[in-house]
Design a protein around this motif. Structure first.
Motif, PDB file in Angstrom:
ATOM      1  N   VAL A 142      -2.921   4.203  -9.672  1.00  0.00           N
ATOM      2  CA  VAL A 142      -2.983   5.648  -9.137  1.00  0.00           C
ATOM      3  C   VAL A 142      -1.002   5.933 -10.310  1.00  0.00           C
ATOM      4  CG1 VAL A 142      -1.958   7.444  -7.195  1.00  0.00           C
ATOM      5  CG2 VAL A 142      -3.720   5.926  -7.574  1.00  0.00           C
ATOM      6  N   ARG A 143      -1.335   7.528 -10.701  1.00  0.00           N
ATOM      7  CA  ARG A 143       0.307   7.657 -10.698  1.00  0.00           C
ATOM      8  C   ARG A 143       0.220   9.443 -10.777  1.00  0.00           C
ATOM      9  NH1 ARG A 143       2.133   6.460 -17.343  1.00  0.00           N
ATOM     10  NH2 ARG A 143       3.855   7.481 -15.998  1.00  0.00           N
ATOM     11  N   ASN A 144       1.618   9.725  -9.646  1.00  0.00           N
ATOM     12  CA  ASN A 144       1.617  10.962  -9.514  1.00  0.00           C
ATOM     13  C   ASN A 144       0.544  11.824  -8.205  1.00  0.00           C
ATOM     14  OD1 ASN A 144       3.991  10.993 -10.505  1.00  0.00           O
ATOM     15  ND2 ASN A 144       3.018  11.140 -12.713  1.00  0.00           N
ATOM     16  N   GLY A 145       0.115  10.408  -7.603  1.00  0.00           N
ATOM     17  CA  GLY A 145      -1.258  10.997  -6.535  1.00  0.00           C
ATOM     18  C   GLY A 145      -2.463  11.165  -7.549  1.00  0.00           C
ATOM     19  N   LYS A 146      -2.815  10.117  -8.418  1.00  0.00           N
ATOM     20  CA  LYS A 146      -4.043  11.051  -9.707  1.00  0.00           C
ATOM     21  C   LYS A 146      -4.703   9.735  -9.941  1.00  0.00           C
ATOM     22  CE  LYS A 146      -5.839  13.164 -13.207  1.00  0.00           C
ATOM     23  NZ  LYS A 146      -5.580  13.768 -14.779  1.00  0.00           N
ATOM     24  N   ALA A 197       2.127   2.299 -13.124  1.00  0.00           N
ATOM     25  CA  ALA A 197       1.297   3.072 -12.122  1.00  0.00           C
ATOM     26  C   ALA A 197       2.222   2.379 -10.646  1.00  0.00           C
ATOM     27  CB  ALA A 197       0.301   2.024 -11.339  1.00  0.00           C
ATOM     28  N   GLU A 198       2.439   3.199  -9.794  1.00  0.00           N
ATOM     29  CA  GLU A 198       2.635   3.347  -8.468  1.00  0.00           C
ATOM     30  C   GLU A 198       1.961   2.250  -7.284  1.00  0.00           C
ATOM     31  OE1 GLU A 198       1.755   7.875  -7.837  1.00  0.00           O
ATOM     32  OE2 GLU A 198       3.674   8.011  -9.401  1.00  0.00           O
ATOM     33  N   GLU A 199       0.308   2.010  -7.553  1.00  0.00           N
ATOM     34  CA  GLU A 199      -0.364   1.623  -6.479  1.00  0.00           C
ATOM     35  C   GLU A 199      -1.144   1.244  -7.660  1.00  0.00           C
ATOM     36  OE1 GLU A 199      -2.881   3.682  -3.307  1.00  0.00           O
ATOM     37  OE2 GLU A 199      -1.436   5.301  -3.700  1.00  0.00           O
ATOM     38  N   ALA A 200      -2.068   0.240  -7.401  1.00  0.00           N
ATOM     39  CA  ALA A 200      -3.066  -0.651  -8.048  1.00  0.00           C
ATOM     40  C   ALA A 200      -4.296  -1.298  -7.788  1.00  0.00           C
ATOM     41  CB  ALA A 200      -2.843  -0.652  -9.560  1.00  0.00           C
ATOM     42  N   PHE A 201      -5.919  -0.996  -7.237  1.00  0.00           N
ATOM     43  CA  PHE A 201      -6.262  -2.139  -6.865  1.00  0.00           C
ATOM     44  C   PHE A 201      -7.278  -2.309  -8.021  1.00  0.00           C
ATOM     45  CE2 PHE A 201      -7.577   2.422  -5.986  1.00  0.00           C
ATOM     46  CZ  PHE A 201      -8.933   2.422  -6.121  1.00  0.00           C
ATOM     47  N   PRO A 215       6.091  -6.393  -9.890  1.00  0.00           N
ATOM     48  CA  PRO A 215       5.581  -5.586  -8.978  1.00  0.00           C
ATOM     49  C   PRO A 215       5.377  -3.999  -9.469  1.00  0.00           C
ATOM     50  CG  PRO A 215       7.689  -7.193  -8.748  1.00  0.00           C
ATOM     51  CD  PRO A 215       7.248  -6.420 -10.110  1.00  0.00           C
ATOM     52  N   LEU A 216       4.692  -3.628  -8.588  1.00  0.00           N
ATOM     53  CA  LEU A 216       3.866  -2.435  -8.006  1.00  0.00           C
ATOM     54  C   LEU A 216       5.083  -1.157  -7.015  1.00  0.00           C
ATOM     55  CD1 LEU A 216       0.366  -2.411  -9.131  1.00  0.00           C
ATOM     56  CD2 LEU A 216       2.138  -1.759 -10.347  1.00  0.00           C
ATOM     57  N   ALA A 217       4.883  -0.266  -7.424  1.00  0.00           N
ATOM     58  CA  ALA A 217       5.755   0.099  -6.415  1.00  0.00           C
ATOM     59  C   ALA A 217       5.645   0.249  -4.569  1.00  0.00           C
ATOM     60  CB  ALA A 217       5.650   1.785  -7.130  1.00  0.00           C
ATOM     61  N   GLN A 218       4.246   0.687  -4.914  1.00  0.00           N
ATOM     62  CA  GLN A 218       3.972  -0.355  -3.416  1.00  0.00           C
ATOM     63  C   GLN A 218       2.571  -1.062  -3.281  1.00  0.00           C
ATOM     64  OE1 GLN A 218       2.691   3.645  -1.204  1.00  0.00           O
ATOM     65  NE2 GLN A 218       3.573   4.406  -3.805  1.00  0.00           N
ATOM     66  N   ASP A 219       2.392  -2.478  -2.570  1.00  0.00           N
ATOM     67  CA  ASP A 219       1.915  -2.938  -2.605  1.00  0.00           C
ATOM     68  C   ASP A 219       0.288  -2.704  -2.625  1.00  0.00           C
ATOM     69  OD1 ASP A 219       3.420  -4.523  -3.425  1.00  0.00           O
ATOM     70  OD2 ASP A 219       3.849  -6.537  -0.946  1.00  0.00           O
ATOM     71  N   TYR A 220       0.214  -1.749  -1.435  1.00  0.00           N
ATOM     72  CA  TYR A 220      -1.133  -1.552  -0.821  1.00  0.00           C
ATOM     73  C   TYR A 220      -0.793   0.076  -0.095  1.00  0.00           C
ATOM     74  CZ  TYR A 220      -5.054  -1.402   2.807  1.00  0.00           C
ATOM     75  OH  TYR A 220      -6.287  -1.179   3.396  1.00  0.00           O
ATOM     76  N   GLY A 221      -0.660   0.642  -1.352  1.00  0.00           N
ATOM     77  CA  GLY A 221      -0.112   2.222  -1.093  1.00  0.00           C
ATOM     78  C   GLY A 221      -1.306   3.129  -0.531  1.00  0.00           C
TER      79      GLY A 221
END
Length: 281
Positions: A188-192, A235-239, A257-263
């Motif tokens: 996810v980047r910028n909500g997309k 990315a801000e988050e990934a899965f 590290p990503l910005a959020q572990d579990y966005g």
């Protein structure tokens, strides 16, 4: 483990594959990995359709009906006293002797394997994504089959090692993000929401397709395409997704590290996935 092997339920140590089965000799075979929840095979129809399309492409005769395959799985689950399980259904080219054939595989072999699975963790434990040096090899046909030709994946797993907290990441020969060793990748980047295109040669996972459907239902914007690794590391988050582990958050990519572990988008899709499992019939 009790295995279903060509119509018989036998202990794993007594199950046999012929030395002249083309699944053994040449990797001519397909498999589906599925998750069973309370005696229900999640997304069975989707798995069945992909299996049939692959068998048709490899000219392996589908000598079993959909119901017969389903009965084979259910018999194996009962024999192993499992109601929640991992299932692998494999169909090979059968006993055709040494040498490639130029005609339809008319006598395929069928095997069903099952094993227990751990309950879904809440909250889920994140994984580290590590790029592997070996590139994702191109599909051997028009698209990637879920086939017994698994050497590319096996080499990648040897490279990253056995740590369950680590998933290897394939890039293409041109450096585009492709897929995990046993997973598809989203970020996810910028909500997309982004995910690699099937043009990278990835396996178009059943769970991958289901997650994209859930994204549509949640009105989440998404895009599939050719993306360099820098797009993922920023990315801000990934899965990751696969049929057994569902949706697994990523906490770092190649040590970053990503910005959020579990966005929030990962959480929203995971919640939607769990809801779809509960409502599945």
């Amino acid at each position: 483990m009790i295995i279903f092997a060509n119509g018989e339920l036998v202990p794993a140590e007594k199950a046999k594959v012929s030395a002249i089965d083309h699944g053994f000799l040449y990797g001519i075979g397909l498999f589906e990995t599925m998750r069973v929840y309370n005696n229900r095979i999640f997304l069975w129809s989707e798995h069945y359709k992909r299996l049939m399309a692959g068998l048709d492409a490899l000219r392996i005769s589908a000598t079993w009906t959909e119901q017969e395959l389903l009965d084979s799985i259910n018999r194996t689950l009962v024999a192993n006293r499992l109601t929640d399980a991992y299932v692998r259904l494999s169909i090979t080219g059968g006993q055709e002797g040494v040498g490639l054939v130029g005609v339809e595989y008319a006598n395929p072999s069928l095997f069903v394997y099952v094993k227990p699975v751990a309950p879904v963790a809440e909250p889920p434990k994140g994984k580290q994504l590590v790029s592997v040096s070996i590139p994702r090899q191109t599909a051997e046909g028009a698209f990637r089959f879920k086939s017994h030709n698994y050497l590319n994946n096996a080499l990648a797993k040897l490279e990253v090692g056995p740590d369950p907290k680590v998933e290897g990441l394939f890039l293409t020969q041109d450096g585009y993000v492709c897929e995990g060793i046993v997973s598809n990748v989203f970020w996810v980047r910028n909500g997309k929401l982004y995910t690699p295109s099937v043009a990278t040669g990835l396996l178009n996972g059943i769970t991958r397709q289901h997650v994209l459907t859930l994204a549509e239902e949640l009105n989440l914007p998404w895009e599939e395409g050719l993306f360099l690794l820098s797009s993922l590391t920023a990315a801000e988050e990934a899965f990751l997704t696969n049929s057994v582990q569902e949706i697994i958050p990523v906490n770092q990519v190649d040590g970053v590290p990503l910005a959020q572990d579990y966005g929030p988008i990962t959480k929203a899709l995971r919640l939607a996935y769990r809801r779809s499992v509960a409502l599945y019939k």
